[in-house]
Design a protein around this motif. Structure first.
Motif, PDB file in Angstrom:
ATOM      1  N   ARG A 118       7.302  19.462  -0.909  1.00 32.62           N
ATOM      2  CA  ARG A 118       7.890  18.131  -0.844  1.00 32.62           C
ATOM      3  C   ARG A 118       6.766  17.116  -0.663  1.00 32.62           C
ATOM      4  NH1 ARG A 118      12.103  15.318   3.422  1.00 32.62           N
ATOM      5  NH2 ARG A 118      10.244  15.361   4.755  1.00 32.62           N
ATOM      6  N   LEU A 119       6.687  16.215  -1.606  1.00 34.11           N
ATOM      7  CA  LEU A 119       5.718  15.122  -1.521  1.00 34.11           C
ATOM      8  C   LEU A 119       6.378  13.917  -0.857  1.00 34.11           C
ATOM      9  CD1 LEU A 119       4.105  15.260  -5.081  1.00 34.11           C
ATOM     10  CD2 LEU A 119       3.526  16.578  -3.033  1.00 34.11           C
ATOM     11  N   SER A 120       5.581  13.198  -0.084  1.00 33.04           N
ATOM     12  CA  SER A 120       6.044  11.972   0.561  1.00 33.04           C
ATOM     13  C   SER A 120       5.163  10.811   0.123  1.00 33.04           C
ATOM     14  CB  SER A 120       5.995  12.104   2.082  1.00 33.04           C
ATOM     15  OG  SER A 120       6.821  13.157   2.539  1.00 33.04           O
ATOM     16  N   CYS A 121       5.763   9.651   0.081  1.00 37.48           N
ATOM     17  CA  CYS A 121       5.037   8.429  -0.265  1.00 37.48           C
ATOM     18  C   CYS A 121       5.486   7.343   0.706  1.00 37.48           C
ATOM     19  CB  CYS A 121       5.327   8.024  -1.698  1.00 37.48           C
ATOM     20  SG  CYS A 121       4.642   6.430  -2.183  1.00 37.48           S
ATOM     21  N   VAL A 122       4.580   6.961   1.583  1.00 37.21           N
ATOM     22  CA  VAL A 122       4.886   5.943   2.585  1.00 37.21           C
ATOM     23  C   VAL A 122       4.333   4.600   2.135  1.00 37.21           C
ATOM     24  CG1 VAL A 122       4.627   5.231   4.982  1.00 37.21           C
ATOM     25  CG2 VAL A 122       4.853   7.660   4.417  1.00 37.21           C
ATOM     26  N   ALA A 123       5.169   3.585   2.195  1.00 35.69           N
ATOM     27  CA  ALA A 123       4.771   2.237   1.774  1.00 35.69           C
ATOM     28  C   ALA A 123       4.592   1.333   2.980  1.00 35.69           C
ATOM     29  CB  ALA A 123       5.812   1.653   0.837  1.00 35.69           C
ATOM     30  N   SER A 124       3.671   0.402   2.832  1.00 33.55           N
ATOM     31  CA  SER A 124       3.487  -0.614   3.862  1.00 33.55           C
ATOM     32  C   SER A 124       3.088  -1.918   3.196  1.00 33.55           C
ATOM     33  CB  SER A 124       2.406  -0.191   4.860  1.00 33.55           C
ATOM     34  OG  SER A 124       1.162  -0.014   4.221  1.00 33.55           O
ATOM     35  N   GLY A 125       3.314  -3.015   3.895  1.00 34.31           N
ATOM     36  CA  GLY A 125       2.842  -4.310   3.432  1.00 34.31           C
ATOM     37  C   GLY A 125       3.786  -5.069   2.528  1.00 34.31           C
ATOM     38  N   GLY A 126       4.988  -4.618   2.360  1.00 36.96           N
ATOM     39  CA  GLY A 126       5.922  -5.339   1.517  1.00 36.96           C
ATOM     40  C   GLY A 126       7.345  -5.113   1.962  1.00 36.96           C
ATOM     41  N   ASN A 185      15.806   3.643  -8.108  1.00 33.07           N
ATOM     42  CA  ASN A 185      15.937   2.210  -7.925  1.00 33.07           C
ATOM     43  C   ASN A 185      15.788   1.869  -6.434  1.00 33.07           C
ATOM     44  OD1 ASN A 185      18.335   3.246  -7.029  1.00 33.07           O
ATOM     45  ND2 ASN A 185      19.626   1.734  -8.045  1.00 33.07           N
ATOM     46  N   ARG A 186      15.973   0.626  -6.112  1.00 33.47           N
ATOM     47  CA  ARG A 186      15.581   0.174  -4.780  1.00 33.47           C
ATOM     48  C   ARG A 186      16.444   0.720  -3.650  1.00 33.47           C
ATOM     49  NH1 ARG A 186      17.478  -6.060  -4.271  1.00 33.47           N
ATOM     50  NH2 ARG A 186      19.273  -6.008  -5.665  1.00 33.47           N
ATOM     51  N   ASP A 187      17.635   1.191  -3.970  1.00 30.57           N
ATOM     52  CA  ASP A 187      18.462   1.757  -2.903  1.00 30.57           C
ATOM     53  C   ASP A 187      18.755   3.231  -3.094  1.00 30.57           C
ATOM     54  OD1 ASP A 187      21.651   0.302  -4.000  1.00 30.57           O
ATOM     55  OD2 ASP A 187      20.263   1.697  -4.957  1.00 30.57           O
ATOM     56  N   ARG A 247      14.784   8.589  -1.398  1.00 31.31           N
ATOM     57  CA  ARG A 247      14.060   7.607  -0.587  1.00 31.31           C
ATOM     58  C   ARG A 247      14.828   7.332   0.689  1.00 31.31           C
ATOM     59  NH1 ARG A 247      13.327   2.371  -3.996  1.00 31.31           N
ATOM     60  NH2 ARG A 247      12.667   1.460  -2.005  1.00 31.31           N
ATOM     61  N   ASP A 248      14.100   6.943   1.703  1.00 32.85           N
ATOM     62  CA  ASP A 248      14.673   6.541   2.985  1.00 32.85           C
ATOM     63  C   ASP A 248      14.122   5.159   3.283  1.00 32.85           C
ATOM     64  OD1 ASP A 248      14.975   8.152   6.254  1.00 32.85           O
ATOM     65  OD2 ASP A 248      15.373   6.111   5.616  1.00 32.85           O
ATOM     66  N   ASN A 249      14.911   4.153   3.036  1.00 32.60           N
ATOM     67  CA  ASN A 249      14.429   2.785   3.213  1.00 32.60           C
ATOM     68  C   ASN A 249      14.154   2.440   4.674  1.00 32.60           C
ATOM     69  OD1 ASN A 249      14.531   2.480   0.483  1.00 32.60           O
ATOM     70  ND2 ASN A 249      16.138   0.919   0.470  1.00 32.60           N
ATOM     71  N   ALA A 250      14.806   3.139   5.586  1.00 33.45           N
ATOM     72  CA  ALA A 250      14.536   2.901   7.007  1.00 33.45           C
ATOM     73  C   ALA A 250      13.140   3.378   7.393  1.00 33.45           C
ATOM     74  CB  ALA A 250      15.581   3.608   7.860  1.00 33.45           C
ATOM     75  N   LYS A 251      12.599   4.308   6.621  1.00 34.02           N
ATOM     76  CA  LYS A 251      11.258   4.841   6.895  1.00 34.02           C
ATOM     77  C   LYS A 251      10.228   4.392   5.871  1.00 34.02           C
ATOM     78  CE  LYS A 251      12.978   9.039   9.169  1.00 34.02           C
ATOM     79  NZ  LYS A 251      12.968  10.527   9.157  1.00 34.02           N
ATOM     80  N   ASN A 252      10.630   3.516   4.956  1.00 33.47           N
ATOM     81  CA  ASN A 252       9.712   3.048   3.901  1.00 33.47           C
ATOM     82  C   ASN A 252       9.068   4.233   3.168  1.00 33.47           C
ATOM     83  OD1 ASN A 252      10.292   0.519   4.832  1.00 33.47           O
ATOM     84  ND2 ASN A 252       8.191  -0.094   5.236  1.00 33.47           N
ATOM     85  N   THR A 253       9.852   5.244   2.916  1.00 28.70           N
ATOM     86  CA  THR A 253       9.308   6.483   2.371  1.00 28.70           C
ATOM     87  C   THR A 253      10.146   6.985   1.202  1.00 28.70           C
ATOM     88  OG1 THR A 253       8.471   7.109   4.553  1.00 28.70           O
ATOM     89  CG2 THR A 253       8.631   8.852   2.914  1.00 28.70           C
ATOM     90  N   ALA A 254       9.445   7.452   0.179  1.00 27.48           N
ATOM     91  CA  ALA A 254      10.069   8.138  -0.947  1.00 27.48           C
ATOM     92  C   ALA A 254       9.591   9.584  -0.963  1.00 27.48           C
ATOM     93  CB  ALA A 254       9.716   7.448  -2.255  1.00 27.48           C
ATOM     94  N   GLN A 297       0.850  -1.186   0.000  1.00 31.78           N
ATOM     95  CA  GLN A 297       0.000   0.000   0.000  1.00 31.78           C
ATOM     96  C   GLN A 297       0.889   1.242   0.000  1.00 31.78           C
ATOM     97  OE1 GLN A 297      -0.794  -2.415   2.731  1.00 31.78           O
ATOM     98  NE2 GLN A 297      -1.893  -3.425   1.084  1.00 31.78           N
ATOM     99  N   LEU A 298       0.471   2.225  -0.782  1.00 31.59           N
ATOM    100  CA  LEU A 298       1.217   3.478  -0.893  1.00 31.59           C
ATOM    101  C   LEU A 298       0.296   4.638  -0.533  1.00 31.59           C
ATOM    102  CD1 LEU A 298       2.929   2.806  -4.348  1.00 31.59           C
ATOM    103  CD2 LEU A 298       3.926   2.446  -2.091  1.00 31.59           C
TER     104      LEU A 298
END
Length: 119
Positions: free
Chosen positions: A19-27, A52-54, A72-79, A3-4
């Motif tokens: 600044r737009l944020s996009c928080v991901a969950s469920g994966g 890309n993913r990193d 993106r901040d992978n620790a926060k699941n956020t782009a 979910q985004l």
């Protein structure tokens, strides 16, 4: 299922920033490439940026180069999509999307957030 959820849109004057944020969950977020798309009234949806993913590789559309940055901040699941020097032609619904890093299909989509830039 991923979910985004986007946030950060609004009504701003030309020349300002958002600044737009996009928080991901469920994966597994670190396995996903993330992109930002926009759709202006009466126009097709277009890709604005993706990473890309990193976060080591990014793409920016010519229309936003020098003004927008994707990160993106992978620790926060956020782009994020940092948008500077906004122009009226940037007015659109902005959506984030994600795909598995091995896929070419943007599988997961957020609901979108409105960005309106007044002149």
């Amino acid at each position: 299922q991923v979910q985004l959820v986007e946030s950060g849109g609004g009504l701003v004057q030309a020349g300002t920033s958002l600044r737009l944020s996009c928080v991901a969950s469920g994966g597994t977020y670190s396995s996903l490439a993330v992109g930002w798309f926009r759709q202006a009234p009466g126009k097709e949806r277009v890709r604005v940026a993706n990473t890309n993913r990193d976060g080591t590789s990014t793409y920016l559309a010519d229309s936003v180069k020098g003004r927008f940055t994707i990160s993106r901040d992978n620790a926060k699941n956020t782009a994020y999509l940092q948008m500077n020097n906004l122009k009226p032609e940037d007015t659109a619904v902005y959506s984030c999307a994600a795909r598995h890093w091995l896929s070419t299909t943007w599988t997961y989509w957020g609901q979108g957030t409105q960005v309106t830039v007044s002149s």
